[in-house]
Motif scaffolding. Structure first.
Motif, PDB file in Angstrom:
ATOM      1  N   SER A 172      30.658  -5.439  18.435  1.00  0.00           N
ATOM      2  CA  SER A 172      31.563  -4.571  17.678  1.00  0.00           C
ATOM      3  C   SER A 172      31.435  -3.115  18.077  1.00  0.00           C
ATOM      4  N   ASN A 173      30.347  -2.755  18.745  1.00  0.00           N
ATOM      5  CA  ASN A 173      30.102  -1.357  19.104  1.00  0.00           C
ATOM      6  C   ASN A 173      29.789  -1.242  20.591  1.00  0.00           C
ATOM      7  N   ALA A 174      30.535  -1.969  21.400  1.00  0.00           N
ATOM      8  CA  ALA A 174      30.265  -1.992  22.838  1.00  0.00           C
ATOM      9  C   ALA A 174      30.521  -0.627  23.469  1.00  0.00           C
ATOM     10  N   HIS A 175      29.569  -0.166  24.275  1.00  0.00           N
ATOM     11  CA  HIS A 175      29.779   1.064  25.039  1.00  0.00           C
ATOM     12  C   HIS A 175      30.718   0.752  26.200  1.00  0.00           C
ATOM     13  N   ILE A 176      31.719   1.603  26.397  1.00  0.00           N
ATOM     14  CA  ILE A 176      32.828   1.226  27.273  1.00  0.00           C
ATOM     15  C   ILE A 176      33.001   2.122  28.495  1.00  0.00           C
ATOM     16  N   TRP A 177      32.138   3.127  28.692  1.00  0.00           N
ATOM     17  CA  TRP A 177      32.435   4.066  29.785  1.00  0.00           C
ATOM     18  C   TRP A 177      32.316   3.395  31.145  1.00  0.00           C
ATOM     19  N   ARG A 178      31.323   2.509  31.331  1.00  0.00           N
ATOM     20  CA  ARG A 178      31.205   1.848  32.633  1.00  0.00           C
ATOM     21  C   ARG A 178      32.270   0.771  32.809  1.00  0.00           C
ATOM     22  N   LEU A 179      32.612   0.070  31.746  1.00  0.00           N
ATOM     23  CA  LEU A 179      33.699  -0.902  31.838  1.00  0.00           C
ATOM     24  C   LEU A 179      34.996  -0.206  32.232  1.00  0.00           C
ATOM     25  N   SER A 180      35.269   0.945  31.625  1.00  0.00           N
ATOM     26  CA  SER A 180      36.483   1.694  31.959  1.00  0.00           C
ATOM     27  C   SER A 180      36.448   2.179  33.399  1.00  0.00           C
TER      28      SER A 180
END
Length: 296
Positions: free
Chosen positions: A267-275
């Motif tokens: 629910s609180n996934a860090h997304i900067w590397r995925l983006s």
């Protein structure tokens, strides 16, 4: 700390994060603040502690809050005070406790690894020998032992032998644990799919050459990935099963090399590397989805 509660000043959106945990969490909040600013005129980033207030003073001013913390009690308090909190306190609670996550996924008919919950014990007690042996017989070896709460691939352990299982269970006996089938076809690799408002909008493949876990924070490497329609539908169904508006879904590869087994929902996934890896700005999708949702 500010003497004025941000709830007192009307904002289009509050982005709430536990900024005291370090630079990574600050960067996470700033990313969302910038992304949502393309949809909303006034986006404020505040630390969770700034929203701590008297429980007996109910502020009914309605507020939209993007909640990037795992403080379920605070999220629920804000909801009771009239705020719209995304993800909801219930979704955060389900995702932050893997026992509940797997229960909801299984109830929705989604494929998960064979999983057993271990009962917590009081101090100086041990989990019954017979229970551990039956768990080994049911799930097989090697197996994965998981603490019910954990992030970034931590609190997840691989037990290759019965001796490993007993050692881990004894060492972690005061915590809520799960025993889970080790999916050998997905050793050191998995998929992360981001689902926003019921739609899979981005995906990457993750791989680690030396670890059974593929988490980027544990040293894994990410690659762009185009998920199949089956993988997209599974990620979207997983988000729906936990009631998540903006979640990261981890899928394991089956023997046919398709991500058909749900590993976790975050629910609180860090997304900067995925983006960065996928080339898709998750924060913009979240802002646009929230904007559409508010207009309904």
């Amino acid at each position: 700390m500010s003497n004025t509660s941000p709830m007192a000043a009307k904002r289009d959106v509050l982005v709430v994060a536990n900024l005291g945990l370090g630079e990574k969490f600050l960067d996470h909040g700033v990313l969302y603040q910038h992304g949502l600013s393309e949809t909303f005129a006034d986006v404020a980033l505040v630390s969770s502690e700034e929203l701590m207030s008297r429980v007996d003073r109910v502020d009914r001013s309605r507020q939209l809050i993007l909640f990037l913390d795992k403080d379920v009690a605070l999220a629920e308090l804000l909801e009771l005070q009239g705020a719209v909190v995304v993800n909801s306190s219930r979704a955060i609670e389900i995702c932050d406790d893997k026992r509940r996550t797997y229960a909801h996924l299984a109830a929705a008919g989604l494929r998960i690894p064979k999983t057993m919950m271990l009962p917590p014990v009081y101090p100086k007690q041990q989990i019954a020998f017979g229970l551990v042996m039956s768990m080994i017989d049911e799930i097989g070896l090697p197996m994965v032992i998981k603490e019910a709460k954990g992030s970034f691939g931590a609190q997840v352990y691989l037990a290759n032998t019965a001796e490993d299982v007993f050692a881990l269970v004894d060492a972690l006996a005061d915590r809520h644990l799960l025993a889970q089938e080790f999916v050998a076809s997905s050793r050191g690799r998995d998929l992360r799919l981001q689902v926003v408002d019921g739609v899979c909008i981005a995906a990457i493949a993750r791989q680690h050459p030396d670890d059974f876990r593929a988490n980027l924070s544990a040293g894994g490497v990410g690659y762009p990935y185009q998920p199949s329609e089956t993988e997209r539908r599974l990620a979207e169904a997983s988000a729906n099963a936990v009631g998540g508006f903006n979640v990261g879904v981890d899928l394991l590869f089956d023997e046919g090399n398709e991500g058909s087994i749900v590993c976790e929902v975050n629910s609180n996934a860090h997304i900067w590397r995925l983006s960065a890896i996928s080339g898709i700005d998750v924060t913009r999708y979240v802002g646009q989805a929230l904007g559409r949702w508010l207009q309904q």
